[in-house]
Scaffold this motif. Structure first.
Motif, PDB file in Angstrom:
ATOM      1  N   VAL A  13       8.032   5.599 -18.664  1.00  0.00           N
ATOM      2  CA  VAL A  13       7.427   4.580 -17.974  1.00  0.00           C
ATOM      3  C   VAL A  13       7.200   4.557 -16.436  1.00  0.00           C
ATOM      4  N   ILE A  14       8.444   5.045 -15.986  1.00  0.00           N
ATOM      5  CA  ILE A  14       8.651   4.875 -14.323  1.00  0.00           C
ATOM      6  C   ILE A  14       7.466   5.902 -13.893  1.00  0.00           C
ATOM      7  N   GLU A  15       7.397   7.109 -14.606  1.00  0.00           N
ATOM      8  CA  GLU A  15       6.620   8.266 -14.146  1.00  0.00           C
ATOM      9  C   GLU A  15       5.234   7.764 -14.418  1.00  0.00           C
ATOM     10  N   HIS A  16       4.657   6.979 -15.191  1.00  0.00           N
ATOM     11  CA  HIS A  16       3.838   6.345 -15.571  1.00  0.00           C
ATOM     12  C   HIS A  16       3.179   5.309 -14.533  1.00  0.00           C
ATOM     13  N   GLY A  17       4.159   4.443 -14.134  1.00  0.00           N
ATOM     14  CA  GLY A  17       3.738   3.660 -13.010  1.00  0.00           C
ATOM     15  C   GLY A  17       3.549   4.375 -11.497  1.00  0.00           C
ATOM     16  N   PHE A  18       4.132   5.367 -11.205  1.00  0.00           N
ATOM     17  CA  PHE A  18       4.095   6.146 -10.042  1.00  0.00           C
ATOM     18  C   PHE A  18       2.411   6.791 -10.281  1.00  0.00           C
ATOM     19  N   ASP A  19       2.082   7.125 -11.180  1.00  0.00           N
ATOM     20  CA  ASP A  19       0.806   7.815 -11.563  1.00  0.00           C
ATOM     21  C   ASP A  19      -0.197   6.616 -11.275  1.00  0.00           C
ATOM     22  N   LEU A  20      -0.101   5.626 -11.795  1.00  0.00           N
ATOM     23  CA  LEU A  20      -1.173   4.447 -11.480  1.00  0.00           C
ATOM     24  C   LEU A  20      -0.806   4.194  -9.711  1.00  0.00           C
ATOM     25  N   TYR A  21       0.048   4.117  -9.476  1.00  0.00           N
ATOM     26  CA  TYR A  21       0.189   3.635  -7.998  1.00  0.00           C
ATOM     27  C   TYR A  21      -0.296   4.954  -7.211  1.00  0.00           C
ATOM     28  N   LEU A  22      -0.176   5.936  -7.346  1.00  0.00           N
ATOM     29  CA  LEU A  22      -0.611   7.237  -6.794  1.00  0.00           C
ATOM     30  C   LEU A  22      -2.228   7.396  -6.908  1.00  0.00           C
ATOM     31  N   GLY A  23      -2.637   6.915  -8.005  1.00  0.00           N
ATOM     32  CA  GLY A  23      -4.108   6.988  -8.589  1.00  0.00           C
ATOM     33  C   GLY A  23      -4.902   5.952  -7.584  1.00  0.00           C
ATOM     34  N   GLU A  24      -4.123   4.725  -7.385  1.00  0.00           N
ATOM     35  CA  GLU A  24      -4.844   3.918  -6.232  1.00  0.00           C
ATOM     36  C   GLU A  24      -4.828   4.456  -5.018  1.00  0.00           C
ATOM     37  N   LYS A  25      -3.533   5.004  -4.349  1.00  0.00           N
ATOM     38  CA  LYS A  25      -3.622   5.603  -3.121  1.00  0.00           C
ATOM     39  C   LYS A  25      -4.648   6.750  -2.916  1.00  0.00           C
ATOM     40  N   ALA A  26      -4.770   7.516  -3.952  1.00  0.00           N
ATOM     41  CA  ALA A  26      -5.778   8.602  -3.889  1.00  0.00           C
ATOM     42  C   ALA A  26      -7.080   8.029  -3.616  1.00  0.00           C
ATOM     43  N   SER A  27      -7.690   6.833  -3.908  1.00  0.00           N
ATOM     44  CA  SER A  27      -8.935   6.392  -3.786  1.00  0.00           C
ATOM     45  C   SER A  27      -9.027   5.826  -2.524  1.00  0.00           C
ATOM     46  N   MET A  28      -7.916   5.663  -1.659  1.00  0.00           N
ATOM     47  CA  MET A  28      -8.255   5.168  -0.292  1.00  0.00           C
ATOM     48  C   MET A  28      -8.557   6.040   0.662  1.00  0.00           C
ATOM     49  N   GLU A  29      -9.545   5.764   1.563  1.00  0.00           N
ATOM     50  CA  GLU A  29     -10.065   6.667   2.515  1.00  0.00           C
ATOM     51  C   GLU A  29      -9.182   7.082   3.554  1.00  0.00           C
ATOM     52  N   ASN A  30      -9.037   8.307   4.125  1.00  0.00           N
ATOM     53  CA  ASN A  30      -8.007   8.714   5.187  1.00  0.00           C
ATOM     54  C   ASN A  30      -8.827   8.427   6.348  1.00  0.00           C
ATOM     55  N   SER A  31      -8.279   7.331   7.383  1.00  0.00           N
ATOM     56  CA  SER A  31      -8.893   7.116   8.602  1.00  0.00           C
ATOM     57  C   SER A  31      -8.907   8.093   9.525  1.00  0.00           C
ATOM     58  N   GLY A  32      -7.867   8.963   9.451  1.00  0.00           N
ATOM     59  CA  GLY A  32      -7.942  10.258  10.434  1.00  0.00           C
ATOM     60  C   GLY A  32      -6.786   9.645  11.541  1.00  0.00           C
ATOM     61  N   ASP A  33      -6.115   8.627  11.479  1.00  0.00           N
ATOM     62  CA  ASP A  33      -5.214   8.228  12.350  1.00  0.00           C
ATOM     63  C   ASP A  33      -3.955   7.689  11.502  1.00  0.00           C
ATOM     64  N   PRO A  34      -2.661   8.569  11.983  1.00  0.00           N
ATOM     65  CA  PRO A  34      -1.647   8.422  10.657  1.00  0.00           C
ATOM     66  C   PRO A  34      -1.037   6.956  10.744  1.00  0.00           C
ATOM     67  N   ILE A  35      -0.915   6.414  11.996  1.00  0.00           N
ATOM     68  CA  ILE A  35      -0.542   4.904  12.268  1.00  0.00           C
ATOM     69  C   ILE A  35      -1.360   3.951  11.300  1.00  0.00           C
ATOM     70  N   GLN A  36      -2.549   4.359  11.259  1.00  0.00           N
ATOM     71  CA  GLN A  36      -3.551   3.370  10.798  1.00  0.00           C
ATOM     72  C   GLN A  36      -3.486   3.635   9.046  1.00  0.00           C
ATOM     73  N   ASP A  37      -2.901   4.783   8.921  1.00  0.00           N
ATOM     74  CA  ASP A  37      -3.096   5.197   7.444  1.00  0.00           C
ATOM     75  C   ASP A  37      -1.568   4.438   6.878  1.00  0.00           C
ATOM     76  N   ILE A  38      -0.515   4.420   7.830  1.00  0.00           N
ATOM     77  CA  ILE A  38       0.701   3.919   7.278  1.00  0.00           C
ATOM     78  C   ILE A  38       0.495   2.391   7.138  1.00  0.00           C
ATOM     79  N   ARG A  39      -0.413   1.709   8.021  1.00  0.00           N
ATOM     80  CA  ARG A  39      -0.693   0.299   7.907  1.00  0.00           C
ATOM     81  C   ARG A  39      -1.303   0.322   6.490  1.00  0.00           C
TER      82      ARG A  39
END
Length: 229
Positions: free
Chosen positions: A59-85
């Motif tokens: 179930v924990i693995e499933h939770g991380f799959d959901l979490y990373l699925g949401e993160k994968a949809s985020m647009e990369n800004s090209g700036d690492p500090i902004q992406d950390i924010r």
């Protein structure tokens, strides 16, 4: 009860357990209830997972799959500090929207043990801090920066879950304090050029993405040159 065992039985057991956890965050769940929801008997569950902890790990693995699925949809800004924010805010949002999953993913502590799935988002974060270090944006080693961010991010998320109340002001203050600590913004370690870089990065909408990146590159060159001299 007629047992319904198919090729998707393992996934259905995980989904049933996840649904029970989501319905009652922080509370224990019954293996019998999981089996009843899927229409199988206990030996079938043990066949797939070996134990209750084995099911919880799945179930924990499933939770991380959901979490990373949401993160994968985020647009990369090209700036690492902004992406950390952005990653910080996404982390908090996921925890508040999925407290049952999150407390399993980060809140259940066993000394010396870390779920294998935790390494996946940690790798993404380490990639960002490594890029920030390459650009001369950090005053601490990139590994230390990643650990600092993760510890603070988890702490502020768990606090909001415990209080059952979102606190955007607290999260924002913790985020900026953490970024200031790893970049040296506002301290003698970072200097005025480092501060200017982070002000530009935090306000990319003023100049626009391309112009902001160009300004950051120029300021980074000046910062590196001044530190060498």
């Amino acid at each position: 009860m007629t047992e319904r065992v198919g090729s998707d039985t393992r996934e259905r057991l995980i989904t049933a357990a996840a649904d029970l956890i989501a319905a009652s965050p922080g509370e224990d769940f019954s293996l019998r209830a999981v089996c009843d929801a899927v229409g199988v008997k206990m030996p079938t569950l043990y066949h797939f997972f070996g134990s209750k902890q084995g099911l919880i790990d799945a179930v924990i693995e499933h939770g991380f799959d959901l979490y990373l699925g949401e993160k994968a949809s985020m647009e990369n800004s090209g700036d690492p500090i902004q992406d950390i924010r952005a990653g910080w805010d996404a982390h908090v949002a996921f925890g508040l929207e999925n407290p049952g999953f999150y407390t399993l993913m980060y809140g259940k502590v066993r000394p010396g043990y870390s779920p294998a799935a935790q390494s996946r988002p940690s790798e993404i974060l380490r990639g960002l801090t490594a890029e920030a270090a390459k650009q001369g944006r950090l005053v601490v080693p990139s590994e230390q920066a990643a650990a600092h961010i993760l510890a603070a991010n988890i702490g502020v998320t768990l606090r909001q879950i415990i209080l059952a109340q979102a606190d955007q002001e607290l999260s924002r203050a913790m985020r900026e304090a953490t970024i200031a600590a790893i970049t040296g913004t506002g301290t003698s370690r970072g200097g005025p050029l480092a501060a200017a870089i982070e002000v530009a990065a935090a306000n990319a909408d003023v100049l626009g993405p391309s112009e902001t990146q160009l300004l950051i590159e120029w300021l980074s060159r000046l910062n590196r040159s001044s530190s060498i001299s």
